[in-house]
Design a protein around this motif. Structure first.
Motif, short mmCIF file in Angstrom:
data_model
loop_
_atom_site.label_atom_id
_atom_site.label_comp_id
_atom_site.label_asym_id
_atom_site.label_seq_id
_atom_site.Cartn_x
_atom_site.Cartn_y
_atom_site.Cartn_z
N CYS A 24 -39.53 8.28 -6.14
CA CYS A 24 -40.91 7.80 -6.05
C CYS A 24 -41.02 6.59 -5.13
CB CYS A 24 -41.41 7.47 -7.45
SG CYS A 24 -43.14 6.94 -7.51
N VAL A 25 -40.14 5.61 -5.33
CA VAL A 25 -40.18 4.41 -4.50
C VAL A 25 -39.82 4.73 -3.06
CG1 VAL A 25 -39.09 2.17 -4.12
CG2 VAL A 25 -39.75 2.84 -6.43
N SER A 26 -38.83 5.58 -2.85
CA SER A 26 -38.40 5.92 -1.48
C SER A 26 -39.51 6.60 -0.70
CB SER A 26 -37.16 6.83 -1.53
OG SER A 26 -36.08 6.17 -2.14
N LEU A 27 -40.18 7.58 -1.33
CA LEU A 27 -41.25 8.29 -0.63
C LEU A 27 -42.40 7.35 -0.28
CD1 LEU A 27 -41.40 11.64 -2.63
CD2 LEU A 27 -40.51 11.29 -0.33
N GLN A 28 -42.72 6.44 -1.18
CA GLN A 28 -43.80 5.51 -0.89
C GLN A 28 -43.41 4.54 0.22
OE1 GLN A 28 -46.19 4.07 -4.45
NE2 GLN A 28 -44.47 5.01 -5.50
#
Length: 308
Positions: A271-275
């Motif tokens: 989630c954090v990586s994609l954002q």
């Protein structure tokens, strides 16, 4: 409703065919719609009387408590809006005074003002190529310093180093997020009021104007490209404060999970990586954003600045 849809369809078909007769039909069909929806050539008729003031007031009155309700449901009730509704129904008046997070928390304000100062400093000192945006309706050409990607990288590196060497505790942002939201609500109300006054008495360019309604001016804004001491306001609120906090905010939430669980879950990592990829793309493309409708059409008022 069906008659309205047919009316609009006939108008569009007449405009498409293009013969003199059809264009005449288009003009006669479009006139009522123009009177209702246009913001040029006189006051728009609209559907509801007094909507120029009541609409903005309703949206302002809904958004400020709305973000607090969403935060409270997620932070205290595991995301259950059913449980939130139960609490509100049990104590519809007293709930707000008991549960609303403080807007005067010193720690929250120190982070908000410190982060603002950091981003304002980067906007000014980090080098970048000049970027000339599109010609404005009043004939001006906004000029920006294209240093968004550099500022993004510097901010992330500073965040990691600051957390690593104990200059701040990232997980506290999660713990104090309610107070941060509450404080930002207060800040935005005052900030947008000052922007309105600036537009009235000290506009930065000829791209400004009033709707002759201070409520609508507050909500929609007076200036299209306000600047204060050389800082572009919309670049600061939309890009360097809002988008940049999005990046460091999700890192703070990931840090909170590590603190609570002693590991970072796969779902949090993804989630954090994609954002972060999305945000990095935004700053890589920031000069394109300066030519988008957000910047070229939306004035700097509550409508734009509160949400960012």
């Amino acid at each position: 409703r069906r008659q309205t849809h047919v009316f609009v369809l006939v108008c569009c078909q007449a405009r498409t065919l293009g013969s003199p007769l059809h264009l005449s039909l288009w003009s006669s069909c479009a006139a009522p719609l123009a009177d209702m929806w246009s913001n040029k050539g006189g006051k728009s008729e609209g559907l509801l009387p007094g909507r120029e003031a009541l609409g903005p007031l309703a949206l302002i009155g809904a958004t400020i408590p709305g973000v607090i309700l969403i935060w409270y449901a997620n932070y205290h009730l595991d995301g259950s809006f059913v449980a939130l509704g139960g609490e509100l129904m049990a104590d519809p008046v007293g709930w707000w005074g008991k549960k609303w997070p403080s807007c005067w928390d010193a720690e929250a304000w120190s982070w908000i003002l410190g982060f603002m100062a950091w981003q304002l400093m980067l906007m000014r000192v980090v080098p970048g190529k000049p970027f000339r945006a599109h010609l404005t309706p009043a004939g001006n050409v906004p000029v920006y310093t294209a240093n968004g990607m550099q500022c993004f990288i510097i901010t992330l590196v500073a965040f990691v180093l600051g957390a690593q060497y104990g200059l701040f505790q990232p997980s506290r942002v999660y713990d104090k997020f309610g107070e941060i939201l509450s404080s930002l609500n207060i800040f935005s109300l005052v900030f947008c009021f000052l922007l309105m006054l600036k537009g009235y008495y000290a506009p930065s360019s000829s791209d400004c104007g009033t709707n002759n309604n201070w409520v609508l001016d507050y909500f929609w804004g007076v200036e299209l490209y306000p600047r204060v001491l050389g800082w572009d306001i919309k670049t600061f609120t939309n890009c360097r404060f809002g988008m940049m906090y999005w990046a460091v905010g999700i890192l703070c939430y990931a840090a909170k999970q590590i603190e609570d669980m002693n590991y970072l879950s796969d779902s949090m990592f993804v989630c954090v990586s994609l954002q972060l990829i999305y945000i990095a793309k935004f700053f890589w493309w920031e000069s394109g954003y300066w030519c988008s409708m957000d910047i070229q059409h939306d004035r700097a008022g509550y409508y734009l600045c509160w949400g960012c």
